[in-house]
Design an enzyme around this catalytic site. Structure first.
Site, short mmCIF file in Angstrom:
data_model
loop_
_atom_site.label_atom_id
_atom_site.label_comp_id
_atom_site.label_asym_id
_atom_site.label_seq_id
_atom_site.Cartn_x
_atom_site.Cartn_y
_atom_site.Cartn_z
N GLY A 27 -5.63 -18.50 -5.74
CA GLY A 27 -6.21 -17.83 -6.90
C GLY A 27 -7.42 -18.61 -7.35
N CYS A 81 -3.04 -23.03 -1.31
CA CYS A 81 -4.22 -23.38 -2.10
C CYS A 81 -3.86 -23.56 -3.57
CB CYS A 81 -5.33 -22.34 -1.89
SG CYS A 81 -6.93 -22.95 -2.46
N TYR A 82 -4.26 -22.66 -4.46
CA TYR A 82 -3.87 -22.79 -5.87
C TYR A 82 -2.35 -22.92 -5.99
CZ TYR A 82 -3.08 -21.76 -10.79
OH TYR A 82 -2.67 -21.84 -12.09
N HIS A 130 -6.08 -21.85 3.93
CA HIS A 130 -5.62 -20.45 3.84
C HIS A 130 -5.11 -19.94 5.19
CE1 HIS A 130 -6.86 -19.49 -0.27
NE2 HIS A 130 -7.77 -20.43 -0.07
N GLU A 133 -3.62 -17.26 5.73
CA GLU A 133 -3.63 -15.78 5.79
C GLU A 133 -4.95 -15.21 6.29
OE1 GLU A 133 -3.92 -17.64 3.14
OE2 GLU A 133 -5.00 -16.66 1.48
N SER A 174 -2.67 17.68 2.31
CA SER A 174 -4.13 17.79 2.46
C SER A 174 -4.54 17.66 3.92
CB SER A 174 -4.80 16.68 1.66
OG SER A 174 -4.52 15.42 2.25
N GLY A 232 -4.54 14.72 5.19
CA GLY A 232 -4.82 13.28 5.25
C GLY A 232 -3.58 12.54 5.70
N ASP A 261 -1.80 10.06 4.47
CA ASP A 261 -0.72 9.76 3.53
C ASP A 261 0.16 10.98 3.27
OD1 ASP A 261 -2.05 7.41 3.43
OD2 ASP A 261 -2.96 7.74 1.48
N SER A 262 -0.47 12.10 2.93
CA SER A 262 0.36 13.26 2.61
C SER A 262 1.04 13.78 3.88
CB SER A 262 -0.44 14.35 1.90
OG SER A 262 -1.40 14.93 2.74
N LYS A 304 -1.72 0.79 3.94
CA LYS A 304 -2.27 1.89 4.74
C LYS A 304 -1.98 1.74 6.25
CE LYS A 304 -5.10 5.49 4.50
NZ LYS A 304 -5.06 6.48 3.42
#
Ligand code: XMP
Length: 512
Positions: free
Chosen positions: A57, A84-85, A171, A173, A225, A227, A229-230, A368
């Site tokens: 952070g 880190c933080y 880090h 990640e 839609s 897309g 996700d839907s 996603k």
């Protein structure tokens, strides 16, 4: 929704860092949740995490209003990794010496490993890591030993092996720490004892059971839609409750070439889902007639979409649940202050504000990329799984100026050339979004000895991580040449093609 038995908590001390850590943990096939740094101890205990990761952070542990988690977390007996933080906070809370370093350390460093301690096992005597910090731990708390150092930071990795508390100043990640993934795996598998069993298949199985429990014999409605996700949400819910689900697909006439046909074919014929295909093209085009202001277009499409959807829901009668394609980043970010409204976004499939349904959000635990993997697991076609983001107001906001059937047709054909050529060049996944924009600008050209006066089309292609910032894609010149030649030869009323070389900010991805 059911959560897997085995999970890890990422405590959030600075949002961008924690989301990235969460994604890395899940890539190791371990389920994790991001929780705010000040989550009460009891709530943490209730989740029975196998491990807790404190994110990095931007704050300094001594700073005014610096985020401090409950120090008793370190006494839960659950392994903790501070990054880190997060490491500075663990050190501060346990009586170590944290100071502002003489100089900020930023960039690559070589970590010399003294001892694996479980966390650094198998990473060799030395490995490259990415540093980005102002404060440093000068002396680790009592009981801690140093696992690794860099030239600038003697306490780059520390551990109290008895209490299973770990800290790394770098880090793991980020991709700039090439073996960061192994470090995270070590923490999850060796230190916390987790197994890699959070997979698309296990997610589908658990979700199907959870949806069945939640929905019982009631009726479910889903706004589809096309897309990703839907689509994934619809197929998942259909697998759980079959014909209790009805999908409504509103064709507002602002879709790309072949899109409506693909949605109908996939859902009705392939999955045999009850699909109501509403041909509302006339309705939308009539309302958009003569409208040129971008915000007005957005509002008209958004409002009308809800009306059409409500009409259909009413016709269907008794419906209890509405499927929402909410994703995990929305869940994490909800409640945080949102940035100024640059454009009023509209999501097809978004919740009509005054409909009284119970919500079914089968994807609210997923990022996603995980939604895409689940889509593949459910057998959705690749073009749907990898479909680019497409704005709710559709081509209305890519057709600058008046939106007419004729201009939409020009745009659709131009857009199909951009998409087709970029995919043929194998760049479809590298480039975040790529499409055509039809301007309202005409200019003079010459074709076969004849003067032309026709529209300018724009090719827009951007690279991005999340759509919040973006850079224009460095497409090969010969690819751009092919797109331009094809557009001018194949699409009547276009005689000039330009490539948009604006990044975001200051530009936005869409033109309106
Ligand atoms: P901008 O143009 O703001 O777009 O840089 C960022 C991302 O959001 C998409 N976009 C939308 N998505 N409803 C959506 O669901 C909308 O109204 C909308 N407007 C823009 C855009 O395509 C890009 O991916």
């Amino acid at each position: 929704m059911a959560h897997p038995q085995e999970m890890v908590v990422v405590l959030d001390f600075g949002a961008q860092y924690s989301q990235l850590i969460a994604r890395r943990v899940r890539e190791c096939q371990v389920f994790c949740e991001v929780l705010p740094y000040n989550t009460p101890l009891e709530e943490l205990r209730r989740r029975s995490p196998r491990g807790i990761i404190f994110s990095g952070g931007p704050a300094s542990v001594y700073g005014d209003g610096a985020p401090h988690s409950d120090p008793h977390i370190l006494e839960l007996g659950v392994p903790v990794l501070g990054i880190c933080y997060g490491m500075q906070l663990i050190s501060y809370q346990l009586g170590g010496d944290v100071r502002r370093a003489d100089k900020r350390e930023y960039g690559y460093a070589d970590l010399n490993i003294r001892e694996g301690g479980g966390l650094l096992d198998g990473l060799g005597p030395s490995t490259q890591v990415w540093m980005s910090h102002g404060d440093s731990v000068l002396a680790a708390p009592q009981g801690f030993r140093i696992l690794g150092s860099t030239d600038n930071t003697s306490t780059a990795a520390i551990a109290d092996l008895d209490r299973r508390l770990f800290g790394v100043q770098f880090h793991p990640e980020v991709v700039h720490t090439p073996r960061g993934r192994e470090l995270i795996q070590n923490f999850l598998y060796k230190v916390c004892g987790c197994s890699p069993n959070w997979t698309p298949a296990s997610f589908v199985e658990e979700s199907v059971a959870a949806i069945r429990r939640q929905v019982g014999g009631e009726k479910v409605l889903c706004a589809l839609s096309g897309g990703v996700d839907s689509s994934v949400a619809a197929v998942l819910v259909h697998r759980a409750v079959g014909d209790q689900l009805t999908c409504v697909f509103v064709d507002h006439g602002l879709l790309r070439q072949g899109e409506a046909e693909q949605v109908v074919q996939t859902f009705r014929e392939r999955y045999r889902i009850n699909l109501v295909h509403v041909d509302a093209r006339r309705r939308f085009l009539t309302l958009l007639d003569g409208v040129t202001d971008p915000e007005a277009k957005r509002k008209i499409v958004g409002r009308e979409f809800i009306r059409v959807f409500e009409d259909e829901a009413r016709k269907l009668g008794e419906i209890d649940y509405l499927v929402q394609g909410t994703l995990y980043p929305d869940v994490i970010e909800s409640g945080t202050a949102t940035a100024a409204v640059i454009k009023s976004h509209h999501n097809v499939g978004g919740l009509p504000p005054d409909l009284k349904f119970k919500l079914l959000e089968p994807l609210r635990d997923l990022f996603k990329d995980e939604v895409r993997r689940v889509g593949r697991e459910l057998g959705l076609p690749e073009e749907m799984v990898w479909r680019q983001p497409f704005p709710g107001p559709g081509l209305a906001i890519r057709c600058l100026g008046p939106v007419t059937e004729e201009r939409l047709d020009i745009l659709r054909r131009a857009d199909a050339i951009v998409t087709g050529e970029i995919q043929k060049a194998g760049l479809g996944r590298e480039v975040w979004q790529y499409f055509a924009v039809l301007t309202n600008q005409q200019s003079v050209g010459v074709m076969g000895d004849e003067r032309t006066y026709a529209y300018t089309a724009v090719v827009r292609a951007v690279t991005s991580e999340d759509g919040m910032t973006a850079d224009w894609a460095r497409l090969p010149a010969d690819l751009l040449a092919r797109i331009s030649a094809r557009m001018i030869n194949e699409v009547p009323h276009i005689n000039r093609v330009v490539y948009d070389i604006t990044s975001k900010p200051p530009g936005t991805i869409e033109w309106e």
